[in-house]
Design a protein around this motif. Structure first.
Motif, PDB file in Angstrom:
ATOM      1  N   UNK A  97      -1.856   6.501  11.759  1.00  0.00           N
ATOM      2  CA  UNK A  97      -3.249   6.817  11.439  1.00  0.00           C
ATOM      3  C   UNK A  97      -4.176   5.661  11.809  1.00  0.00           C
ATOM      4  N   UNK A  98      -3.708   4.434  11.561  1.00  0.00           N
ATOM      5  CA  UNK A  98      -4.550   3.272  11.869  1.00  0.00           C
ATOM      6  C   UNK A  98      -4.691   3.090  13.380  1.00  0.00           C
ATOM      7  N   UNK A  99      -3.607   3.354  14.129  1.00  0.00           N
ATOM      8  CA  UNK A  99      -3.625   3.173  15.585  1.00  0.00           C
ATOM      9  C   UNK A  99      -4.073   4.424  16.327  1.00  0.00           C
ATOM     10  N   UNK A 112      -0.067  12.519   3.152  1.00  0.00           N
ATOM     11  CA  UNK A 112      -1.359  11.950   2.783  1.00  0.00           C
ATOM     12  C   UNK A 112      -1.723  10.759   3.673  1.00  0.00           C
ATOM     13  N   UNK A 113      -0.745   9.910   3.989  1.00  0.00           N
ATOM     14  CA  UNK A 113      -1.048   8.692   4.752  1.00  0.00           C
ATOM     15  C   UNK A 113      -1.212   8.971   6.245  1.00  0.00           C
ATOM     16  N   UNK A 114      -0.453   9.950   6.752  1.00  0.00           N
ATOM     17  CA  UNK A 114      -0.535  10.227   8.185  1.00  0.00           C
ATOM     18  C   UNK A 114      -1.635  11.183   8.571  1.00  0.00           C
ATOM     19  N   UNK A 115      -1.993  12.061   7.629  1.00  0.00           N
ATOM     20  CA  UNK A 115      -3.044  13.036   7.914  1.00  0.00           C
ATOM     21  C   UNK A 115      -2.727  13.866   9.138  1.00  0.00           C
ATOM     22  N   UNK A 157       6.571   6.574   5.539  1.00  0.00           N
ATOM     23  CA  UNK A 157       5.219   6.257   5.085  1.00  0.00           C
ATOM     24  C   UNK A 157       4.616   5.129   5.905  1.00  0.00           C
ATOM     25  N   UNK A 158       5.456   4.134   6.228  1.00  0.00           N
ATOM     26  CA  UNK A 158       4.971   3.036   7.050  1.00  0.00           C
ATOM     27  C   UNK A 158       4.554   3.501   8.434  1.00  0.00           C
ATOM     28  N   UNK A 214       0.799  -1.238   0.000  1.00  0.00           N
ATOM     29  CA  UNK A 214       0.000   0.000   0.000  1.00  0.00           C
ATOM     30  C   UNK A 214       0.825   1.278   0.000  1.00  0.00           C
ATOM     31  N   UNK A 215       2.051   1.224   0.588  1.00  0.00           N
ATOM     32  CA  UNK A 215       2.921   2.404   0.582  1.00  0.00           C
ATOM     33  C   UNK A 215       4.034   2.255  -0.458  1.00  0.00           C
ATOM     34  N   UNK A 216       3.883   1.278  -1.364  1.00  0.00           N
ATOM     35  CA  UNK A 216       4.830   1.026  -2.454  1.00  0.00           C
ATOM     36  C   UNK A 216       6.235   0.689  -1.939  1.00  0.00           C
ATOM     37  N   UNK A 217       6.303   0.082  -0.753  1.00  0.00           N
ATOM     38  CA  UNK A 217       7.580  -0.294  -0.169  1.00  0.00           C
ATOM     39  C   UNK A 217       7.345  -1.299   0.957  1.00  0.00           C
TER      40      UNK A 217
END
Length: 506
Positions: free
Chosen positions: A88-90, A112-115, A81-82, A46-49
């Motif tokens: 964000x998920x936690x 974008x991923x962390x918001x 990114x990870x 999802x984060x291309x890595x």
């Protein structure tokens, strides 16, 4: 304390955010290299890595109190990114420090991923600079540090890649090629593989200008580099981790170093096989695999390379395309000196024969000699020496510039300039359909009674070839020259009054 990495990998929490990626055959590479080449497609995460595996597993092991205080990380881009996605998920606050040299595509992705859960800090020119600043902020703010590679939980998270590989391909694997920056990826993969299939070789690959692990293993201690190269920014680490170094001493069988041209060629190879574009660090393993096969004369083996990242800046693609042909030995470049006399230009063109000309630059600068910068398509590394010998034998002094960094990076773009010898010069642009042999047909047609004082052509893969030509035509021969242009049959434009030409070339 001895760490049971096999157990840690088997119990790692990564699949809340990561996915099991494909282990794909690379058909074109397989055929060309004479070995079965498999790519582990971590660029499809999802984060291309691959980095979110270790980052999430580390954060998943933190207690609720630590998560409530927040975490901090230093990263060249992909680890960030990870961490941002995991935060964000936690619903955990994350401060992420990245070098100011980080490609914009990675910075934008972190935002974008962390918001709102992520605070981004840009500091320093390398990962090591960002790391030092992050350690200061860690103490100052009371945050938990999520290391990008030197942490057992991070290493275990990356090790799940090896678990997947051995499940996906249960037949023998002769070697697995892994990019090395700080060593977390190869440490995790090496721990699992050597515990389950110790006969499989683990081969690290590093950029030649960022080879801290290679130097450290050779010295028997961790060596800190004064500077690191930034093309493969994802592996630009000045000093490897203590734990990763300890593990690598035991599990790494060999390390291959590759240069920028070889990395660019590997990016092109993966694109040919998958239609995906890896970032430089993501293509390191493939570049190393190719070099290893050539160096060791390996045949009929099963080899796996980790395609570990695809966060490529679009603006870098022109450079990659420019250098890939040299890295793959598909282009050789030369400086050729011919007599500045009528007929020598045509004779040189005839000498090129049916070869694919990729570049042709010339500017009149001397009354006796003409210096031409020419690029020619090749099939193998030995071709450049053979072509140079062919030119020299024909009486044209030749310098092979195929491996000359100055020529490839700068001089090829600088051939030209003002010339006091270019009197009565007219400047014309020409176009022709970019087909095999089309340039040579154009060159042979450009044999008028007038002297060619400037010539510039570069094949950029477009549908039409674009050439700039300076021709010295006395004023009383203008009518004959116009008749000559009409007879050529190529679309053309008179640029003699162009202000840029008058400033820089006239």
């Amino acid at each position: 304390m001895t760490i049971n990495y096999l157990k840690k990998i088997l119990t790692a929490r990564v699949y809340d955010v990561a996915r099991e990626t494909e282990l794909e055959l690379a058909p074109a590479l397989t055929e060309r290299l004479g070995n079965r080449i498999l790519l582990k497609r971590e660029d499809n995460q999802p984060v291309f890595s691959f980095k979110l595996r270790g980052a999430y597993n580390k954060m998943a092991q933190l207690g609720s109190a630590a998560l409530k205080r927040g975490v901090i990380a230093a990263s060249a881009g992909n680890h960030a990114q990870g961490v941002a996605l995991a935060a964000a998920k936690m619903k955990c606050k994350a401060v992420i420090v990245m070098p100011v040299t980080t490609p914009a595509v990675k910075i934008d992705a972190v935002k974008a991923r962390g918001g709102s859960w992520t605070e981004l800090v840009l500091f320093g020119e390398s990962y090591s600079d960002a790391f030092d600043h992050a350690k200061v902020l860690e103490k100052k703010r009371g945050l938990s540090f999520v290391h990008p590679f030197d942490d057992p939980d991070v290493i275990a998270g990356q090790g799940t890649i090896a678990q997947e590989i051995l499940q996906q391909h249960q037949a023998p694997i002769d070697a697995i090629f892994v990019a090395i920056g700080g060593g977390g990826l190869i440490a995790g993969i090496g721990e699992y593989v050597k515990a389950v299939r110790p006969e499989t070789k683990i081969i690290g690959v590093q950029a030649a200008d960022s080879d801290a692990m290679r130097q450290s293993l050779k010295a028997g201690r961790r060596v800190e580099l004064k500077e690191v190269g930034l093309f493969s920014d994802g592996t630009a680490v000045k000093i490897v981790g203590k734990e990763t170094f300890r593990i690598c001493k035991r599990v790494v069988d060999d390390i291959i170093t590759v240069d920028t041209d070889e990395i660019c060629a590997a990016i092109n190879d993966v694109f040919t096989d998958t239609r995906s574009i890896l970032e430089p660090a993501g293509a390191l393993a493939i570049a190393g695999l190719k070099k290893y096969v050539e160096k060791k004369k390996v045949k009929d083996k099963t080899l796996v390379a980790i395609a570990c990242g695809a966060n490529m800046n679009f603006s870098r693609l022109r450079f990659v395309a420019e250098r890939a042909d040299v890295g793959e030995f598909r282009e050789a470049v030369f400086a050729v000196t011919i007599p500045e006399e009528r007929g020598s230009f045509k004779r040189f063109c005839q000498l090129l024969g049916k070869r694919n000309v990729t570049e042709f630059n010339y500017r009149i600068a001397d009354q006796a000699k003409a210096h031409i910068f020419v690029g020619i398509g090749t099939q193998k590394s030995a071709d450049s020496a053979e072509i140079a010998k062919h030119f020299t034998k024909a009486g044209f002094a030749t310098i092979d510039l195929t491996h000359d960094e100055l020529a490839k990076s700068h001089l090829r773009h600088m051939v030209g300039g003002h010339s006091p010898l270019a009197h009565d010069e007219l400047l014309y642009r020409f176009e022709f359909p970019e087909r095999p042999g089309a340039l040579m047909r154009f060159l042979t047609s450009m044999a008028p009674n007038w002297n060619i004082s400037l010539f510039h052509y570069r094949n950029h893969g477009a549908d039409y070839g674009r050439i700039l030509v300076g021709i010295q035509v006395p004023k009383n021969e203008q009518k004959q020259f116009q008749s000559f242009l009409a007879s050529l049959g190529y679309p053309h434009w008179n640029e003699s009054a162009n202000p840029a030409y008058r400033l820089f070339l006239k």
